[in-house]
Design an enzyme around this catalytic site. Structure first.
Site, short mmCIF file in Angstrom:
data_model
loop_
_atom_site.label_atom_id
_atom_site.label_comp_id
_atom_site.label_asym_id
_atom_site.label_seq_id
_atom_site.Cartn_x
_atom_site.Cartn_y
_atom_site.Cartn_z
N LYS A 128 41.07 28.65 -49.24
CA LYS A 128 41.31 27.24 -49.59
C LYS A 128 41.60 26.40 -48.36
CE LYS A 128 43.57 28.79 -53.83
NZ LYS A 128 44.91 29.02 -54.38
N ARG A 179 39.85 52.78 -42.34
CA ARG A 179 40.61 53.77 -41.57
C ARG A 179 41.98 53.26 -41.14
NH1 ARG A 179 35.92 56.27 -41.65
NH2 ARG A 179 35.35 54.20 -42.29
N THR A 180 41.99 52.17 -40.40
CA THR A 180 43.26 51.68 -39.86
C THR A 180 44.16 51.21 -41.01
OG1 THR A 180 42.10 51.05 -37.87
CG2 THR A 180 44.26 50.08 -38.19
N ARG A 218 44.92 42.42 -38.66
CA ARG A 218 43.61 42.55 -38.01
C ARG A 218 42.87 41.23 -38.20
NH1 ARG A 218 39.37 47.41 -38.45
NH2 ARG A 218 40.95 48.23 -37.04
N HIS A 220 43.07 46.83 -29.41
CA HIS A 220 43.41 47.58 -30.62
C HIS A 220 44.49 48.58 -30.19
CE1 HIS A 220 43.29 49.59 -34.33
NE2 HIS A 220 41.99 49.78 -34.49
#
Ligand code: NCD
Length: 324
Positions: free
Chosen positions: A97, A67-68, A118, A147
Site C-alpha cells: 500500500k 533456507r535462511t 532480508r 550476508h
C-alpha cells in the site's frame, strides 16, 4: 531504552545491530563460535532449552528465502522463542500500500524484540537499523551488499574442519560481483593473517576492482583466475556460488554465463586435494553436479547447513542478552 550505538561488537553483542562482517574482530568471532559449539551440543542431544522463551523476533523478508528463513525459524523455535513471519511484504502487506521501510520497521519494533531482515536493496539493513530506536536488526542479506550470518556460519564450518582461520588457501567461484555471501566471507577471512583466495568467475561477474583493492589492503592475498585450468591444487576450501539471476537486468546476459562454472567429479579429480572441503551457501542451480554430493569433502548439504542453525541460535541468544 534506546539500543546502544557502536560500530564494533567488542564481545558485547547485547541489543546490537548485526549488519556487516566489518563489525567483528577475532575475539567477538570466537566468542560466538564457542556459544555455537554449546548450541550444537544441545541441539544434537535434543536437550530442550528455553533461553528465548517470552521473546518475539520478526522475520521480515522482502526477498524470497527458504533456507535462511527456515534456519532462523528453526534456531529461534529450538530455544523456545516466537516469531512473526513476514515473507514478501511487497506483495502481501502495507508495503504494497506504499508504506516506507522506516514506518514498517517502527511498527515491528513495537511488536517484537528483534528484527531479522532480508531486502533487495544494498544498504537497506543499515537504513533499517537507523530507523529502529529500540530493537536490534540482523541483516539476513541486503541486495548485493552483505550476508553476515551466512559468512559467520561459513567461517565456523571452515574453523571446525581446519582448526584455524589463518594461512588457508581458498577458491571462490561463481558470481563474485553480486554474491553477497562472498562479500561478507572475504571480510571475515581478512581478519586473519596469511590467507590466499583464488577468485574464479566469468569476466562480467568479477569482484569490483575497488573491493579487490580494499581486501588486498586488509591483508588478503587475492589472485584472479579466468579458467578452471588455473585452479591451484593446494586449496583447502572451494566455495562455489550461484550466478545471481535476480540481479541481471538483461536475462540474455544471464543465459550467457549461467552454466559457466560447474564442479564435477572430474574437476575435483584433477584439481582438488584430499583434505579439503566443498562449500556452497545454497540454493544451487546446477553449478555443482549432483554426483558430487556423496563426495565426503562436500559439506554444503551437511555440516554447513546444520552449522547455520547452531550459529543463529547462538547469535540471536547473544543479541537478545540471554547468554553471555
Ligand atoms: C544466499 C543469498 O541469499 O545470498 N542464499 C542463502 O542465504 N542461503 C546465496 C544465494 O542466494 O545464492
Amino acid at each position: 531504552m534506546p539500543k546502544p550505538k557502536s560500530s564494533t561488537l567488542q564481545q558485547h553483542f547485547v541489543r546490537q545491530d548485526i549488519l556487516s562482517l566489518d563489525q567483528f574482530d577475532i575475539d567477538s568471532l570466537f566468542k560466538l563460535f564457542s556459544i555455537t559449539q554449546q548450541m550444537r551440543y544441545f541441539a544434537q542431544h535434543s536437550q530442550p532449552l528455553d533461553l528465548l522463551k517470552g521473546t518475539i523476533t520478526t522475520l521480515l523478508f522482502y526477498e524470497p528465502s527458504s533456507r535462511t528463513f527456515g534456519s532462523f525459524t528453526a534456531a529461534i523455535k529450538r530455544l523456545g522463542g516466537d516469531t512473526i513471519d513476514i515473507q514478501n511484504p511487497g506483495q502481501n502487506s502495507s508495503v504494497a500500500k506504499g508504506e516506507t521501510l522506516k514506518d514498517t520497521i517502527r511498527v515491528f519494533e513495537a511488536y517484537s524484540d528483534l528484527i531479522v531482515m532480508r531486502h533487495p536493496v544494498t544498504g537497506a539493513a543499515k537504513a533499517a537499523a537507523k530507523a529502529a530506536f529500540f530493537v536490534p536488526i540482523i541483516n539476513a542479506g541486503d541486495g548485493i551488499g552483505e550476508h553476515p550470518t551466512q559468512a559467520l556460519l561459513d567461517l565456523y564450518t571452515i574453523y571446525e574442519k581446519f582448526g584455524r582461520l589463518d594461512h588457508l588457501t581458498c577458491l571462490f567461484s561463481g558470481d563474485l560481483l553480486n554474491g553477497r555471501t562472498i562479500h561478507s566471507l572475504l571480510r571475515g577471512l581478512s581478519l586473519f593473517p596469511g590467507n590466499t583466495i583464488y577468485l574464479l568467475s566469468p569476466t562480467s561477474l568479477k569482484l569490483k576492482h575497488e573491493q579487490l583493492e580494499n581486501f588486498k589492503k586488509k591483508g588478503l592475498k587475492l589472485i584472479e583466475i579466468s579458467s578452471e585450468k588455473a585452479i591451484p591444487k593446494t586449496a583447502d576450501v572451494w566455495y562455489w556460488t550461484r550466478i545471481q539471476k535476480e540481479r541481471f537486468s538483461d536475462l540474455t546476459e544471464y543465459e550467457k554465463v549461467k552454466n559457466a562454472l560447474t564442479i564435477t567429479p572430474q574437476l575435483l579429480k584433477h584439481y582438488a586435494k584430499k583434505d579439503m572441503i566443498i562449500m556452497h551457501p545454497l540454493p544451487r542451480v546446477g553449478e555443482i553436479a549432483i554426483s558430487v554430493d556423496t563426495d565426503p569433502r562436500a559439506v554444503y548439504l551437511r555440516s554447513q547447513v546444520r552449522n547455520g542453525m547452531y550459529l543463529r541460535m547462538a547469535l540471536v541468544s547473544l543479541v537478545l542478552g540471554k547468554i553471555g
